[in-house]
Scaffold this motif. Structure first.
Motif, PDB file in Angstrom:
ATOM      1  N   GLU A  12       0.833  -1.218   0.000  1.00 30.12           N
ATOM      2  CA  GLU A  12       0.000   0.000   0.000  1.00 30.12           C
ATOM      3  C   GLU A  12       0.862   1.261   0.000  1.00 30.12           C
ATOM      4  O   GLU A  12       0.507   2.261  -0.626  1.00 30.12           O
ATOM      5  N   SER A  13       1.991   1.201   0.716  1.00 34.74           N
ATOM      6  CA  SER A  13       2.866   2.380   0.766  1.00 34.74           C
ATOM      7  C   SER A  13       3.444   2.661  -0.613  1.00 34.74           C
ATOM      8  O   SER A  13       3.553   3.820  -1.029  1.00 34.74           O
ATOM      9  N   VAL A  14       3.821   1.599  -1.319  1.00 35.20           N
ATOM     10  CA  VAL A  14       4.374   1.778  -2.665  1.00 35.20           C
ATOM     11  C   VAL A  14       3.294   2.335  -3.592  1.00 35.20           C
ATOM     12  O   VAL A  14       3.556   3.250  -4.381  1.00 35.20           O
ATOM     13  N   GLN A  15       2.097   1.805  -3.471  1.00 32.30           N
ATOM     14  CA  GLN A  15       1.008   2.256  -4.349  1.00 32.30           C
ATOM     15  C   GLN A  15       0.658   3.718  -4.119  1.00 32.30           C
ATOM     16  O   GLN A  15       0.166   4.394  -5.023  1.00 32.30           O
ATOM     17  N   ASP A  16       0.924   4.210  -2.899  1.00 32.23           N
ATOM     18  CA  ASP A  16       0.594   5.599  -2.584  1.00 32.23           C
ATOM     19  C   ASP A  16       1.643   6.597  -3.068  1.00 32.23           C
ATOM     20  O   ASP A  16       1.394   7.799  -3.085  1.00 32.23           O
ATOM     21  N   LEU A  17       2.818   6.101  -3.425  1.00 36.70           N
ATOM     22  CA  LEU A  17       3.871   7.025  -3.861  1.00 36.70           C
ATOM     23  C   LEU A  17       3.566   7.541  -5.266  1.00 36.70           C
ATOM     24  O   LEU A  17       3.022   6.809  -6.098  1.00 36.70           O
ATOM     25  N   LEU A  27      12.593   3.571  -1.256  1.00 40.38           N
ATOM     26  CA  LEU A  27      11.135   3.749  -1.263  1.00 40.38           C
ATOM     27  C   LEU A  27      10.602   3.793   0.162  1.00 40.38           C
ATOM     28  O   LEU A  27       9.695   4.570   0.474  1.00 40.38           O
ATOM     29  N   LYS A  28      11.195   2.972   0.996  1.00 42.62           N
ATOM     30  CA  LYS A  28      10.768   2.941   2.399  1.00 42.62           C
ATOM     31  C   LYS A  28      11.036   4.300   3.058  1.00 42.62           C
ATOM     32  O   LYS A  28      10.190   4.828   3.793  1.00 42.62           O
ATOM     33  N   SER A  29      12.214   4.872   2.765  1.00 38.76           N
ATOM     34  CA  SER A  29      12.537   6.189   3.333  1.00 38.76           C
ATOM     35  C   SER A  29      11.534   7.240   2.870  1.00 38.76           C
ATOM     36  O   SER A  29      11.075   8.066   3.664  1.00 38.76           O
ATOM     37  N   SER A  75       9.012   9.250   5.205  1.00 40.35           N
ATOM     38  CA  SER A  75       9.061  10.711   5.297  1.00 40.35           C
ATOM     39  C   SER A  75       7.700  11.338   4.984  1.00 40.35           C
ATOM     40  O   SER A  75       7.414  12.455   5.378  1.00 40.35           O
ATOM     41  N   LEU A  76       6.883  10.595   4.258  1.00 44.56           N
ATOM     42  CA  LEU A  76       5.547  11.104   3.924  1.00 44.56           C
ATOM     43  C   LEU A  76       4.505  10.683   4.954  1.00 44.56           C
ATOM     44  O   LEU A  76       3.316  10.928   4.786  1.00 44.56           O
ATOM     45  N   GLY A  77       4.980  10.027   5.981  1.00 41.21           N
ATOM     46  CA  GLY A  77       4.086   9.693   7.078  1.00 41.21           C
ATOM     47  C   GLY A  77       3.388   8.351   6.966  1.00 41.21           C
ATOM     48  O   GLY A  77       2.508   8.040   7.762  1.00 41.21           O
TER      49      GLY A  77
END
Lengths: 88, 205
Positions: free
Chosen positions: B123-128, B187-189, B193-195
């Motif tokens: 989900e974090s990757v999809q949100d970038l 990507l994790k960083s 950083s985007l919360g």
């Protein structure tokens, strides 16, 4: 109704993770044979880390393919190359 | 095989044929070539120069290209060699390299067996967004950036990548593995950083 397959409790740790992640890479890159894919899918149905690893790698690859901006080559560059080629 | 051997003449095209092969086999790949050059140099002017150098070299050595073979891979190989041999030296802005990344990664490139994992949610990757993905890719050392571009963006096979990069297929696999580990860290960083909550779900549920 829960199918027999769904009743299988997935493993929460993988004792072959390094090998499995190599196979994940081969599969998402389209480099694995049908036999390797089928064997991995059977394993993935029973192993949560393998399933999550596969989903993440697939997602990252799709993201790279779809979301990186694709620049159009400037027409001036094409003109310049053609001009130089024709003068050779 | 070095570039000189690679570019030895094996055909004898007439002038007319040279132009026809150039237009039919080489020019259709110019968008991919430009994007590859831009991803390597991170600069539009430098990408222009690199693509132009590559196409002029391709025309000059067109007799070493056999029609019906893989023109795209042949061109990518020339571009990659031009970048390494000529362009990188005269680039107006030397590549910014995180030497810790390079040291860590190269020391382990041939030993990609280690069981490294990066906690990162799908989900974090999809949100970038695209810019964040591009920044994460650009933050990788160029050799690692290159394998990801060739494989994920351009869709080359491992065998084609081995020829383009002049390395064994096993090294393609291990370099790709390392590149993706580094990319996931980047990507994790960004996600962090985007919360976004970047830690993977508990597996015990």
């Amino acid at each position: 109704m829960v199918s027999e397959a769904e009743k299988i409790q997935k493993k929460t740790s993988c004792e072959h993770q390094a090998e499995c992640m190599k196979m994940v890479q081969m599969i998402v890159d389209g480099q694995a044979s049908d036999e390797q894919i089928n064997a991995f899918k059977l394993n993935m149905n029973q192993c949560l880390p393998c399933e999550q690893g596969y989903e993440l790698e697939k997602c990252i690859k799709e993201t790279m393919q779809l979301r990186l901006e694709k620049k159009c080559v400037p027409s001036s560059l094409i003109d310049c190359i053609k001009q130089k080629i024709s003068s050779l | 095989m070095d570039e000189q051997e690679e570019l030895q003449a094996t055909q004898t095209y007439s002038d007319l044929e040279k132009h026809r092969v150039f237009d039919k086999e080489f020019m259709p790949h110019i968008d991919s070539m430009y994007n590859f050059a831009f991803r390597l140099t991170n600069d539009e002017d430098d990408a222009n120069d690199l693509v132009q150098d590559t196409y002029l070299k391709a025309f000059r050595f067109i007799n070493s290209f056999s029609q019906g073979t893989n023109a795209k891979a042949w061109l990518f190989r020339i571009l990659k060699n031009s970048f390494i041999n000529d362009f990188r030296k005269k680039s107006k802005e030397p590549a910014k390299v995180d030497y810790q990344d390079v040291e860590t990664t190269y020391n382990s490139e041939e030993d990609a067996e280690t069981n490294q994992t990066v906690d990162l949610r799908v989900e974090s990757v999809q949100d970038l967004i695209g810019d964040e993905i591009a920044n994460a890719l650009n933050a990788l050392p160029v050799d690692f950036r290159t394998v990801i571009i060739l494989c994920d963006v351009e869709g080359f096979t491992y065998e084609e990548m081995a020829k383009i990069l002049d390395i064994p297929i096993g090294t393609v696999r291990s370099r790709l593995h390392r590149a993706r580990m580094l990319l996931k860290e980047k990507l994790k960083s960004y996600a962090k950083s985007l919360g976004y909550d970047v830690n993977a779900d508990s597996m015990a549920e």
